[in-house]
Scaffold this motif. Structure first.
Motif, PDB file in Angstrom:
ATOM      1  N   GLU A 133       0.821  -1.143  -0.048  1.00 49.95           N
ATOM      2  CA  GLU A 133       0.160   0.001   0.021  1.00 49.95           C
ATOM      3  C   GLU A 133       0.650   1.381  -0.096  1.00 49.95           C
ATOM      4  O   GLU A 133       1.060   2.033   1.058  1.00 49.95           O
ATOM      5  N   THR A 155       1.071   3.920  -1.239  1.00 47.90           N
ATOM      6  CA  THR A 155       0.296   5.549  -1.141  1.00 47.90           C
ATOM      7  C   THR A 155      -0.271   5.726  -0.069  1.00 47.90           C
ATOM      8  O   THR A 155      -1.251   6.912   0.003  1.00 47.90           O
ATOM      9  N   LYS A 156      -0.503   4.618   0.887  1.00 45.32           N
ATOM     10  CA  LYS A 156      -1.452   5.043   1.961  1.00 45.32           C
ATOM     11  C   LYS A 156      -0.527   5.453   3.147  1.00 45.32           C
ATOM     12  O   LYS A 156       0.590   5.115   3.470  1.00 45.32           O
ATOM     13  N   GLU A 212      -0.795   5.836   6.320  1.00 43.79           N
ATOM     14  CA  GLU A 212      -0.998   4.951   7.765  1.00 43.79           C
ATOM     15  C   GLU A 212       0.428   3.914   7.785  1.00 43.79           C
ATOM     16  O   GLU A 212       0.916   3.531   8.603  1.00 43.79           O
ATOM     17  N   THR A 269       4.827  10.374   5.039  1.00 49.19           N
ATOM     18  CA  THR A 269       3.450  10.349   5.183  1.00 49.19           C
ATOM     19  C   THR A 269       2.642  11.570   4.660  1.00 49.19           C
ATOM     20  O   THR A 269       1.876  11.677   4.274  1.00 49.19           O
ATOM     21  N   ASP A 277      -0.583  12.852   2.507  1.00 50.35           N
ATOM     22  CA  ASP A 277      -1.473  13.532   3.101  1.00 50.35           C
ATOM     23  C   ASP A 277      -0.979  14.699   3.729  1.00 50.35           C
ATOM     24  O   ASP A 277      -0.308  14.467   5.058  1.00 50.35           O
ATOM     25  N   ASP A 283      -2.226  15.234   7.463  1.00 49.10           N
ATOM     26  CA  ASP A 283      -1.981  14.043   8.523  1.00 49.10           C
ATOM     27  C   ASP A 283      -1.510  14.820   9.898  1.00 49.10           C
ATOM     28  O   ASP A 283      -0.195  14.861  10.067  1.00 49.10           O
TER      29      ASP A 283
END
Length: 303
Positions: free
Chosen positions: A77, A79-80, A82, A107, A111, A114
């Motif tokens: 993942e 591009t996530k 978290e 991160t 985003d 975040d």
């Protein structure tokens, strides 16, 4: 096992759910690990299993294993946000602060809003001695999410740790405006008010904290200390006794109770009370032989 489906994804999910069931019981950690690993064996892209497995290894302080799990999640993942927050946390526990900060910054590339990553970067800055940057990061998080509790509380703790008491009080109060039931903010604010000699405000904070958690021994002890500073010895003794009833083996409470009993009853100290105080002080010294206060009180009683 009949409940396992033949479909590959469902089989992985079934083992994952079984792992979650084991994970809810601290005595079943090894079974949880085995179930999550079986889930991954069936489907090596099952990120939820990797994440839960990684957090188990974090609790076990097996950081290299945790790192492998979260690295795999970041691969799957990519591009996530978290995934990188979790990686940063593992690096932080390993005291690889540079790598941790890079992950948190990564991160923010995915985003920019975040808040967790901003708070984490602030924490790393503080650990590395960059106080001003830590303050700016927390303030940035507050600007982006003014109604979230965590940025205000983290900034308050940062100010508190660096003796910026007025600023800390302001941020603890902002935290409590957003969440009146924030126990740690109430406790810390009570401590600050006590240090500043604002006893009425401190008492109010501790009483609010104790209304939420009546078993908080530290809050009882601190409340007793305030009444002791106010020379209200009878009330302080009653509060220390309440703290002692919650845990008879806490050295701090036994020392506080012994000291206040000497102050309260020094003119009419009975032999039974004298022996009880001696026993408490001997217990305190058995836990901490370097407690000078206990040594002085005991020496005075033994004359």
């Amino acid at each position: 096992m009949q409940w396992l489906k033949t479909d590959k994804r469902k089989s992985a999910k079934a083992w994952f759910i079984k792992g979650c069931w084991y994970d809810s019981d601290p005595t079943q950690v090894e079974n949880a690990i085995a179930a999550y690993r079986e889930s991954i064996k069936i489907d090596n892209t099952y990120t939820d299993a990797y994440v839960n497995l990684g957090f188990i290894y974090l609790r076990k302080e097996e950081y290299e294993e945790a790192l492998l799990c979260f690295q795999r999640v970041a691969e799957i993942e990519a591009t996530k946000p978290e995934a990188y927050n979790n990686l940063g946390y593992v690096y932080e526990k390993m005291e690889r602060f540079g790598s941790a900060k890079k992950m948190y910054e990564h991160t923010l590339e995915f985003d920019p809003h975040d808040v967790e990553a901003m708070i984490n970067i602030a924490h790393i800055d503080d650990l590395e001695g960059n106080y001003h940057s830590a303050v700016l990061q927390n303030k940035k998080a507050i600007e982006i999410a003014p109604h979230e509790v965590a940025p205000h509380f983290c900034l308050a703790v940062l100010y508190d740790q660096h003796d910026m008491f007025d600023e800390a009080i302001e941020e603890y109060q902002a935290t409590l405006e957003l969440n009146p039931y924030h126990l740690k903010a109430l406790f810390n604010l009570g401590n600050l008010f006590a240090q500043e000699g604002q006893y009425k405000e401190a008492i109010m904070c501790y009483k609010r904290a104790l209304a939420l958690d009546a078993d908080d021994i530290s809050a009882w002890n601190n409340l007793g200390a305030i009444y002791e500073d106010m020379n209200e010895f009878a009330r302080a003794e009653s509060i220390y006794k309440r703290a002692q009833s919650l845990n008879p083996y806490k050295a701090e409470t036994n020392f506080n109770l012994a000291r206040i009993q000497l102050l309260q009853h020094q003119k009419n100290l009975t032999e039974d009370m004298r022996q009880d105080i001696i026993r408490r002080l001997n217990f305190v010294l058995s836990v901490n032989p370097h407690n000078k206060g206990a040594e002085r009180l005991l020496a005075g009683l033994m004359k």
